[in-house]
Design an enzyme around this catalytic site. Structure first.
Site, mmCIF file in Angstrom:
data_model
loop_
_atom_site.group_PDB
_atom_site.id
_atom_site.type_symbol
_atom_site.label_atom_id
_atom_site.label_comp_id
_atom_site.label_asym_id
_atom_site.label_seq_id
_atom_site.Cartn_x
_atom_site.Cartn_y
_atom_site.Cartn_z
ATOM 1 C CG ASP A 235 -2.135 -0.877 1.018
ATOM 2 O OD1 ASP A 235 -2.007 -1.664 0.401
ATOM 3 O OD2 ASP A 235 -2.718 -1.395 2.098
ATOM 4 C CE LYS B 290 -4.351 -4.329 1.004
ATOM 5 N NZ LYS B 290 -4.227 -3.307 2.124
ATOM 6 C CB CYS C 167 -2.160 -3.099 5.091
ATOM 7 S SG CYS C 167 -3.815 -2.947 4.719
HETATM 8 C C1 VGL Z 1 -4.737 0.272 5.718
HETATM 9 C C2 VGL Z 1 -6.472 1.095 7.186
HETATM 10 C C3 VGL Z 1 -7.802 0.744 5.667
HETATM 11 C C4 VGL Z 1 -2.961 0.228 5.407
HETATM 12 C C5 VGL Z 1 -5.299 0.231 5.000
HETATM 13 O O1 VGL Z 1 -2.666 0.455 4.365
HETATM 14 O O2 VGL Z 1 -2.625 0.460 6.728
HETATM 15 N N1 VGL Z 1 -5.247 1.142 7.007
HETATM 16 N N2 VGL Z 1 -6.833 0.704 5.058
#
Ligand code: VGL
Ligand code: ZN
Length: 198
Positions: free
Chosen positions: A9, A107, A152
């Site tokens: 991410d 995702k 994540c």
């Molecule tokens: C994430 C919160 C919501 C992350 C993703 O990538 O850690 N955290 N969506």
């Protein structure tokens, strides 16, 4: 040895100026790019939510961002709207070497369920397909980096260890949100699951 680098991410919304900015999120990009030269495979994950996703505080009248609610699959933190499909915030950081990626795993695209982990959605049973991808390529060793350490990256690393991969998390190439001690909890949880924190 066949090692994959799993880059979690590294997207605009998780970097300074983004909707769910992780402090120092952009500082890790150059180091991640450099590490790509040392592995056989590179996988990127991309948080990829439809507008109105159930993990957004804006979808729950009476709740604010960072509150916890109970969902059918368990507890869920409510987040500011982030990584909405097709927006600039959902794009990878401009300097991330996306050309080197063999595989991009999206995702969080199902409206009713969040997905922190690169392997399973937050019900801990719905698979993303990444396990099969790595296994069929003969990959057993994983190095994980990215955002955010305590959400994540943590969920991905613990799931990978449970699935039998040998997992290293490069803590210097991760950055955390750190909500109510979530970073310390993530570190002990990863260690307990057999993940090596480097
Ligand atoms: C994430 C919160 C919501 C992350 C993703 O990538 O850690 N955290 N969506
Ligand atoms: Zn998300």
């Amino acid at each position: 040895m066949t090692r994959a680098l799993i880059v979690i991410d590294v997207q605009n919304d998780f970097c300074p100026g983004g909707a769910l900015a992780v402090p120092g999120g952009d500082e890790i990009v150059a180091g991640i790019n450099a590490l790509m030269a040392e592995v056989e495979a590179v996988v990127l994950t991309q948080d990829w939510h439809p507008a109105g996703h159930s993990s957004f505080a804006s979808s729950h009248a009476g709740n604010a961002a960072y509150e916890m609610i109970e969902m059918p699959y368990g507890p869920q933190v409510l987040w500011p709207d982030h990584c909405i499909q097709g927006t600039d915030g959902a794009l990878f950081h401009d300097h991330l070497n996306t050309d080197r990626a063999d595989m991009i795993v999206r995702k969080g695209y199902r409206p009713a369920i969040d997905s922190y982990s690169a392997f399973f959605e937050n019900d801990h049973t719905t698979p993303t397909g990444l396990d099969g991808y790595l296994r069929t390529r003969g990959i057993k060793d994983l190095t994980m980096v990215g955002l955010a350490t305590d959400f994540c990256v943590n969920f991905s690393a613990v799931d990978a260890a449970k699935l039998g991969f040998k997992v290293d998390v490069r803590m210097d190439l991760c950055r955390a949100i750190d909500l109510d001690g979530s970073l310390a909890a993530a570190q002990s949880g990863m260690t307990a699951a057999g993940v090596t924190l480097v």
